[in-house]
Design an enzyme around this catalytic site. Structure first.
Site, PDB file in Angstrom:
ATOM      1  N   ASP A   1      -2.286  -0.623   6.115  1.00 31.87           N
ATOM      2  CA  ASP A   1      -2.423  -0.290   7.204  1.00 31.87           C
ATOM      3  C   ASP A   1      -3.946   0.240   7.713  1.00 31.87           C
ATOM      4  OD1 ASP A   1      -2.732   1.904   5.723  1.00 31.87           O
ATOM      5  OD2 ASP A   1      -1.272   3.395   6.699  1.00 31.87           O
TER       6      ASP A   1
ATOM      7  N   ASP B   1      -7.321  -2.711   3.361  1.00 27.93           N
ATOM      8  CA  ASP B   1      -6.319  -3.626   3.349  1.00 27.93           C
ATOM      9  C   ASP B   1      -6.616  -5.070   3.982  1.00 27.93           C
ATOM     10  OD1 ASP B   1      -4.939  -1.641   1.742  1.00 27.93           O
ATOM     11  OD2 ASP B   1      -3.988  -0.912   3.651  1.00 27.93           O
TER      12      ASP B   1
ATOM     13  N   ASP C   1       0.814  -1.092  -0.054  1.00 25.70           N
ATOM     14  CA  ASP C   1       0.009   0.145  -0.001  1.00 25.70           C
ATOM     15  C   ASP C   1       0.949   1.312   0.033  1.00 25.70           C
ATOM     16  OD1 ASP C   1      -2.341   1.559   0.164  1.00 25.70           O
ATOM     17  OD2 ASP C   1      -1.937   1.756   2.209  1.00 25.70           O
TER      18      ASP C   1
END
Length: 910
Positions: free
Chosen positions: A642, A646, A332
């Site tokens: 985070d 996700d 990410d």
């Protein structure tokens, strides 16, 4: 069972249509009777999930292993025949294995429970015309919810009214900045991240006010759908567990075949079925590497401790090895590769560009003029007047502030405004100081309709400062200031070129302007700034990459691990960050948007996922899909993240990596590994340790299995030749559990090889036992068979005591094993290099030496202590017999050299 509405596309409906569909009242809300009816129908607004398996069932599941079936059956038959000692020892071995497995899996998954916490809050609602504050669990579809700055959105809402409303949805969408909200209907195919007329459960209101109608609660919300996808997702096994399962199945068939063959041949030779059953059990027990599960668990646990010292916390033991074999890291962007703090990096005024150093909201940094493409010396004292005006405009036309906690700085308010304050502070400008000199008299707050904010300040003259989008300010500006401080006509083409230059770098660009106000003016409105603004400049900002993450990406790529960025942010921004970090396929950054991926067929998608390095504007379900596609291509996938969005991908990946400090609780509970310092660079250290763990496991296998091979060959051939068994089943268990574990565990403490990160990842399809390793195992197994069989036959013929013969055979085997252990350890290699004068020192390995000493001490008790003699049918040896048992040690030296030539023990993935 509570139900939920079948979900239409609420963002596509107008406000009256939504209110009518939900049978609600936009001005007064639902009645108490209607709330009670809907609560009964839809249930509480909290996530519901299936309960996990009870502890007793998880414990029983540990016995569901093919190899343990053989031991359990053998122990049961032994007990039936009255051999309770043998049965107890065999059952004890299976129990130990089950306890180890249970402890390894004892920490239950808490991701769903964390999701429930993420949406548990209080909500302000309109019911029967009254404003009430209620627990969010009591909300029902059709409720009217009021939102204010600082609120957590309690359910999925279709917005009915907004005033400067901004919502931080980064945990759900991956978008770096809070999004401005509106109320107009949107096309049906609008992606989640662009649905400006919706507010989703679990997100936060950062600015303004709003009113919305509840359209989804509990599991029907976007967060609830994520929880369902996680709940239905079965945690994948790691490469190591998959290979062990395959190895166990193969070994099971071989053991059953050989044991049956042994039993049948013995009966055919006229032996009693009880003797032949003992031989069959001994063969089965000898072939099963009982100590291997314990050694694997201990080795992984040691790897976990090492990683913890390097800021990587492992939640699931097999993930250690999985990380070491990772071939792709899907990361990410926001908060993982980047700082998650907006930072001004470029300023454009009076035809010139200025570079701003430093990161985050810290005031540490400098501003310098860019000449010939490079920053010059930073300004020591006085700033160019127009540059100063541009910074002052960003500092005063601002509703936010910065807060220092220790060494860390954070923004109180909007991240974009925090970046402007930090940029001005780097030039020595103080927000409080300027406000004391030029206090604010009035302001026009930012509204999405106008795309700007304006403030009026006292002074001589009184000034209006404006900040906003380039388009909104350009049409209101008629003049600009050149580098000499002179007023000149606005050069729109030059400014547009500057905007394009900044945008190509992935920067978010804001424009700044000012205007002189009337001497006694105390308020401003939109008409006051409709015309006559003086353009001051542009400030370009971005959520910058972490410097240490750039180095980590390079290290991973050098180790043959591909890094891919998967983000909900804009394509241009994501591509710019990827270029800065060196995340690319071949010589370019190949990037795709979520919309493009959604239109691809399976073949096109697989090609894009393999070739692409950046995936932007990606929905949570697409993140999961990308991980699955990579896995279908045979990749071992590590996924970092985070946010709530996700979590499914973290759970699906071979190893999920969450941020321990900045990550959401949902992401942390879904992950296999946490980074306590939120530093992508720690992944490189974790990969290093993961590879070392696998290297040490490989040594353990090459040490353990040759004993099983030698024992099995001895029992099988003795049976075929109708000879007495040189070793009994309980003695085999002693060797496989006690002696093997004692001598093998020190291998887990071996330090990493210097070249561990210079090799590419192992082939994911590489079997647990490679051809080279199999040749080594067979070679050493052959030596062990010759040693056990030969020593037993010689001792039996010379002493006439079968117990002494078996004891000498076992002690000779252990003596040779000490030499073999040294041959595959770094201590042995270091000793050889020292003797060859290739090294001036010997590796310090106290644990390995302690393991050898402990093994020798246990072997002395094994033969010299009467209790052990009775339990394991061994005999006390004389000093002369002990010396004879040590004779095979020099022979093993030459055999170990031969084995190392076949398969060097320190190569990684070869």
């Amino acid at each position: 069972m509570p139900v939920q509405l079948s979900l239409p596309l609420y963002h596509q409906l107008s406000q009256p249509e939504v209110i009518e569909y939900l049978s609600s009242d936009g001005s007064g809300g639902l009645s108490a009777e209607e709330v009670a009816r809907r609560y009964e129908k839809y249930g509480p607004n909290e996530l519901r999930f299936k309960p996990g398996k009870p502890a007793w069932l998880r414990f029983l599941g540990q016995f569901h292993q093919p190899l343990l079936y053989i031991l359990l059956l053998a122990g049961t038959i032994k007990a039936f025949l009255g051999s309770w000692t043998n049965a107890s020892v065999i059952w004890g071995v299976t129990l130990i294995n089950a306890i180890i497995g249970y402890v390894q899996e004892a920490k239950a998954e808490g991701a769903i429970a964390s999701l429930a916490k993420a949406v548990t809050t209080e909500a302000t609602v309109l019911r029967e015309g009254q404003t009430l504050r209620i627990p969010s669990r009591d909300l029902v579809p059709g409720d009217i919810v009021l939102l204010a700055s600082g609120d957590k959105v309690p359910a999925d809402l279709r917005l009915l009214k907004v005033r400067n409303l901004q919502v931080d949805e980064s945990a759900l969408t991956g978008e770096s900045l809070p999004g401005s909200k509106a109320i107009e209907p949107l096309p049906g195919d609008t992606p989640l991240v662009e649905r400006t007329n919706m507010a989703y459960a679990g997100s936060f209101v950062t600015f303004g006010q709003g009113k919305g109608i509840v359209v989804s609660t509990a599991n029907a919300t976007e967060v609830g759908q994520i929880s369902q996808s996680m709940e239905s997702r079965v945690s994948l096994s790691t490469p190591l567990t998959r290979k062990f399962a395959q190895f166990s199945r193969t070994l099971l068939y071989a053991i059953l075949t050989l044991a049956t063959l042994t039993f049948a041949i013995g009966l055919g030779r006229g032996k009693s079925w009880i003797d032949m059953f003992e031989a069959a059990v001994a063969l089965a027990v000898s072939a099963i590497p009982e100590g291997l599960p314990a050694v694997v668990t201990i080795t992984l646990a040691i790897g976990v401790n090492r990683m913890a010292r390097r800021h990587a916390i492992i939640r699931k033991l097999p993930a250690v090895e999985a990380l070491g074999s990772a071939t792709v890291i899907c990361s990410d962007k926001t908060g993982t590769l980047t700082e998650n703090q907006m930072t001004v990096q470029s300023i454009y005024t009076e035809g010139q560009y200025y570079a701003v150093s430093g990161g985050g909201y810290s005031p540490k940094g400098e501003i310098s003029l860019i000449t010939d493409g490079n920053p010059g010396s930073p300004f020591a004292d006085e700033l160019p007047p127009v540059l100063g005006d541009c910074l002052v405009a960003g500092l005063l036309c601002n509703d936010s502030g910065l807060k220092q906690t220790g060494e860390d700085w954070s923004v109180v308010g909007d991240p974009t405004e925090g970046a402007l304050i930090a940029a001005a502070a780097k030039a020595g400008l103080s927000q409080l100081g300027l406000l004391s000199l030029t206090p604010r008299l009035d302001a026009i707050p930012f509204e999405s309709e106008y795309q700007y904010m304006a403030t009026l300040h006292d002074g001589i003259p009184r000034l209006i400062y404006v900040k906003g989008s380039v388009e909104s300010l350009m049409r209101r500006c008629s003049q600009m200031i050149d580098r000499y401080g002179q007023m000149t006509a606005l050069n729109a083409q030059q400014i547009e070129q500057a905007v394009e230059t900044m945008a190509e770098q992935g920067l978010r660009v804001l424009a700044f302007a000012k205007k002189a106000a009337a001497t006694h003016q105390h308020s401003i409105d939109h008409e006051d700034i409709e015309t006559g603004l003086v353009f001051l400049g542009l400030q370009g900002m971005i959520d910058p990459p972490r410097p240490e993450a750039i180095a980590a990406v390079h290290a991973c790529q050098s180790a043959g691990i591909r890094v891919k960025m998967i983000t909900g942010d804009h394509l241009v921004t994501a591509r710019a960050i990827a270029e800065r970090m060196g995340i690319k396929t071949a010589a370019q950054v190949l990037a795709f948007e979520g919309k493009e991926l959604a239109q691809m067929d399976n073949h096109q998608l697989a090609r894009a996922v393999v070739d692409g390095s950046v995936f932007a504007r990606v929905a949570p379900t697409q993140k999961l899909q990308l991980v699955e596609v990579l896995q279908s291509q045979g990749e071992i996938v590590a996924m970092t993240g985070d946010g709530v969005n996700d979590a499914p991908a973290l759970k699906q990946a071979d190893i999920g990596i969450a941020m321990g400090k900045g990550g959401t609780e949902v992401a942390r509970e879904s992950a296999d590994m946490l980074l306590t310092d939120d530093n992508f660079a720690s992944i490189k250290a974790a990969v290093e340790e993961g590879r070392t763990v696998y290297q040490n496991l490989r040594k353990a296998i090459s040490f353990l299995l040759p004993v099983n091979g030698g024992e099995s060959m001895t029992i099988l051939i003795s049976t075929l030749l109708a000879r007495d068994l040189p070793i009994l089943s309980l003695q085999v268990l002693w060797l496989n559990m006690i002696n093997s574990v004692t001598m093998t565990v020190p291998l887990a403490f071996e330090a990493k090889s210097p070249s561990i990160m210079q090799s590419p990842p192992r082939n994911p399809n590489e079997p647990l036992i490679t051809k080279k390793l199999l040749r080594r195992i067979l070679a050493v197994s052959l030596f062990n068979w010759i040693l056990i069989f030969g020593m037993f036959e010689w001792a039996k013929s010379t002493t006439g005591d079968i117990a002494v013969a078996r004891t000498m055979a076992i002690q000779s085997l252990v003596a040779a094993r000490v030499i073999y252990l040294l041959s595959i350890s770094q201590l042995g290699m270091s000793l050889v290099n020292y003797l060859r004068r290739q090294s001036t020192s010997i590796t310090n390995a106290p644990i390995l030496i302690l393991g050898i000493v402990a093994a020798v001490a246990l072997q002395i008790l094994f033969s010299q202590w009467g209790v052990m003699n009775s339990l394991f049918a061994t005999a006390t040896l004389t000093g002369h017999q002990w010396l004879i048992c040590l004779l095979p040690m020099p022979l093993m030296v030459f055999w170990a050299i031969f084995a190392n030539v076949i398969d060097p023990p320190h190569c990684h993935g070869k």
